[in-house]
Design a protein around this motif. Structure first.
Motif, PDB file in Angstrom:
ATOM      1  N   LYS A 134      46.541  35.459  36.838  1.00 13.87           N
ATOM      2  CA  LYS A 134      46.039  34.540  37.853  1.00 13.87           C
ATOM      3  C   LYS A 134      44.912  33.648  37.330  1.00 13.87           C
ATOM      4  CE  LYS A 134      46.750  37.125  42.163  1.00 13.87           C
ATOM      5  NZ  LYS A 134      45.999  37.738  43.288  1.00 13.87           N
ATOM      6  N   CYS A 135      44.192  34.130  36.346  1.00 19.11           N
ATOM      7  CA  CYS A 135      42.983  33.452  35.868  1.00 19.11           C
ATOM      8  C   CYS A 135      43.292  32.036  35.397  1.00 19.11           C
ATOM      9  CB  CYS A 135      42.362  34.252  34.731  1.00 19.11           C
ATOM     10  SG  CYS A 135      40.862  33.504  34.058  1.00 19.11           S
ATOM     11  N   CYS A 136      42.438  31.092  35.823  1.00 18.58           N
ATOM     12  CA  CYS A 136      42.596  29.694  35.404  1.00 18.58           C
ATOM     13  C   CYS A 136      41.528  29.278  34.395  1.00 18.58           C
ATOM     14  CB  CYS A 136      42.594  28.774  36.617  1.00 18.58           C
ATOM     15  SG  CYS A 136      41.026  28.734  37.513  1.00 18.58           S
ATOM     16  N   GLY A 137      40.658  30.216  34.017  1.00 17.78           N
ATOM     17  CA  GLY A 137      39.671  29.930  32.978  1.00 17.78           C
ATOM     18  C   GLY A 137      38.482  29.111  33.421  1.00 17.78           C
ATOM     19  N   ALA A 138      38.154  29.130  34.713  1.00 21.56           N
ATOM     20  CA  ALA A 138      37.027  28.333  35.210  1.00 21.56           C
ATOM     21  C   ALA A 138      35.687  28.816  34.659  1.00 21.56           C
ATOM     22  CB  ALA A 138      37.003  28.351  36.740  1.00 21.56           C
ATOM     23  N   GLY A 139      35.567  30.125  34.415  1.00 17.39           N
ATOM     24  CA  GLY A 139      34.359  30.651  33.792  1.00 17.39           C
ATOM     25  C   GLY A 139      33.201  30.957  34.710  1.00 17.39           C
ATOM     26  N   GLN A 140      33.372  30.818  36.012  1.00 12.84           N
ATOM     27  CA  GLN A 140      32.282  31.109  36.944  1.00 12.84           C
ATOM     28  C   GLN A 140      31.853  32.574  36.859  1.00 12.84           C
ATOM     29  OE1 GLN A 140      30.605  28.712  38.752  1.00 12.84           O
ATOM     30  NE2 GLN A 140      31.874  27.472  37.401  1.00 12.84           N
ATOM     31  N   CYS A 141      32.803  33.458  36.640  1.00  5.81           N
ATOM     32  CA  CYS A 141      32.494  34.887  36.543  1.00  5.81           C
ATOM     33  C   CYS A 141      31.556  35.164  35.377  1.00  5.81           C
ATOM     34  CB  CYS A 141      33.767  35.718  36.436  1.00  5.81           C
ATOM     35  SG  CYS A 141      34.842  35.269  35.057  1.00  5.81           S
ATOM     36  N   VAL A 142      31.789  34.504  34.264  1.00  9.95           N
ATOM     37  CA  VAL A 142      30.970  34.705  33.073  1.00  9.95           C
ATOM     38  C   VAL A 142      29.551  34.192  33.307  1.00  9.95           C
ATOM     39  CG1 VAL A 142      30.733  34.199  30.611  1.00  9.95           C
ATOM     40  CG2 VAL A 142      32.995  34.550  31.602  1.00  9.95           C
ATOM     41  N   LEU A 143      29.437  33.080  33.998  1.00  3.84           N
ATOM     42  CA  LEU A 143      28.114  32.529  34.299  1.00  3.84           C
ATOM     43  C   LEU A 143      27.330  33.440  35.234  1.00  3.84           C
ATOM     44  CD1 LEU A 143      29.046  28.772  34.804  1.00  3.84           C
ATOM     45  CD2 LEU A 143      27.873  29.794  32.849  1.00  3.84           C
ATOM     46  N   LEU A 144      28.016  34.049  36.192  1.00  8.07           N
ATOM     47  CA  LEU A 144      27.345  34.888  37.183  1.00  8.07           C
ATOM     48  C   LEU A 144      27.099  36.311  36.703  1.00  8.07           C
ATOM     49  CD1 LEU A 144      29.268  33.628  40.307  1.00  8.07           C
ATOM     50  CD2 LEU A 144      26.821  33.396  39.903  1.00  8.07           C
TER      51      LEU A 144
END
Length: 66
Positions: free
Chosen positions: A9-19
């Motif tokens: 499902k992941c689209c690679g937006a990267g918000q999780c990594v930032l948070l």
């Protein structure tokens, strides 16, 4: 808390990594989420919940039962 991710499902937006960089990372080649800690310490729970909430693909699942 138990965290799971759906890499399909992941689209690679990267918000999780930032948070929550102690819990999530991204693949170097494709940017797809990598789960670093499936059972993060309590001090990271709020950040993990926020990461799941803002994930545009809904690729992060958080279970409070663990």
């Amino acid at each position: 808390m138990k965290v799971t991710v759906d890499q399909d499902k992941c689209c690679g937006a990267g918000q999780c990594v930032l948070l929550a960089p102690d819990v999530f990372d991204q693949g170097e080649d494709d940017g797809i989420v990598l789960l670093l800690d499936a059972e993060p310490p309590e001090g990271l729970h709020a950040a993990v919940r926020e990461a799941a909430a803002v994930c545009p693909a809904g690729a992060i699942d958080v279970s409070e039962d663990a």
